[in-house]
Write a protein that holds these residues in place. Structure first.
Motif, PDB file in Angstrom:
ATOM      1  N   HIS A   1       0.636  -0.922   0.246  1.00 54.25           N
ATOM      2  CA  HIS A   1       0.459  -0.090   0.301  1.00 54.25           C
ATOM      3  C   HIS A   1       0.620   1.362  -0.245  1.00 54.25           C
TER       4      HIS A   1
ATOM      5  N   GLU B   1       1.584   7.121   6.563  1.00 53.74           N
ATOM      6  CA  GLU B   1       1.725   7.299   4.632  1.00 53.74           C
ATOM      7  C   GLU B   1       1.712   8.374   3.870  1.00 53.74           C
TER       8      GLU B   1
ATOM      9  N   HIS C   1      -0.905   4.920  10.878  1.00 51.94           N
ATOM     10  CA  HIS C   1      -1.171   5.049   9.685  1.00 51.94           C
ATOM     11  C   HIS C   1      -0.449   5.999   8.701  1.00 51.94           C
TER      12      HIS C   1
HETATM   13 MN   LIG Z   1      -3.405   4.716   3.676  1.00 50.45          MN
END
Ligand SMILES: [Mn+2]
Length: 201
Positions: free
Chosen positions: A43, A169, A165
């Protein structure tokens, strides 16, 4: 720069711990095919490609029965090596970029010098050891490997943020955006190496 003028490169790297293959196109559209076996890392790499507009095909088979460490670090090494190879003598590039990147409650700053001088300044703290099953300390390991092997000076600072997160990110997205700008060809450089030394290799 590779034959034919395209800023593309492939790197294959095999150790007793991992087998990594990376193909990149610096002048891409941000298209990626990524399979490292680590979902959260996939991701993040997807974000790196999408926001740098650097096309990436990445396949890593790592010793995930140990943990994610070797997989993340060695993938970072291979991406860094591919970037260095694709950029070649770094002729005509913009070289410098910095950016503050917002995502919900989080703000992260990245600055890069595509200098040939590997250096990471890491000023990011996570408030939890894990994001799902992913070790937050591996985010630094990835950028250390990338900076070292791409030959870039990279500063990353989380200015504020609560969600881990989001903090991770924003690091990947901010680095993506500064890499995009700094590796882009600046037409005013007219093909020169942007250094008074005459070399960034
Ligand atoms: Mn994300």
């Amino acid at each position: 720069m590779t034959q034919g003028g395209g800023r593309t490169a492939s790197v294959s790297r095999k150790t007793n711990e991992t087998q990594v293959s990376v193909t990149i196109d610096v002048d891409g559209t941000g298209t990626s095919t990524i399979a490292t076996g680590v979902g959260f890392f996939d991701h993040m790499l997807d974000q790196l490609s999408r926001h740098s507009l650097i096309d990436m095909t990445i396949e890593t088979k790592g010793d995930l029965h140990v943990d994610d460490h070797h997989t993340v670090e060695d993938t970072g090494i291979a991406i860094g090596q591919a970037l260095a190879k694709a950029l070649g003598d770094r002729r005509g590039i913009t070289r410098y970029a910095s950016l503050d990147l917002a995502m919900d409650e989080t703000m992260t700053r990245a600055a890069v010098d595509v200098s040939g001088r590997p250096f990471l300044v890491w000023n990011v703290a996570f408030s939890a050891p894990k994001i799902g099953t992913f070790d937050t300390e591996l985010v630094r390991e990835f950028f250390q490997a990338l900076a070292q092997h791409a030959g870039i000076t990279l500063h990353i600072q989380n200015i504020y943020g609560a969600n881990n997160h989001h903090i991770a990110e924003t690091c990947f997205k901010a680095v993506a955006r500064v890499l995009r700008t700094a590796t882009e060809i600046d037409p005013r450089q007219a093909g020169r190496v942007p250094s008074t030394k005459g070399s960034l290799a």
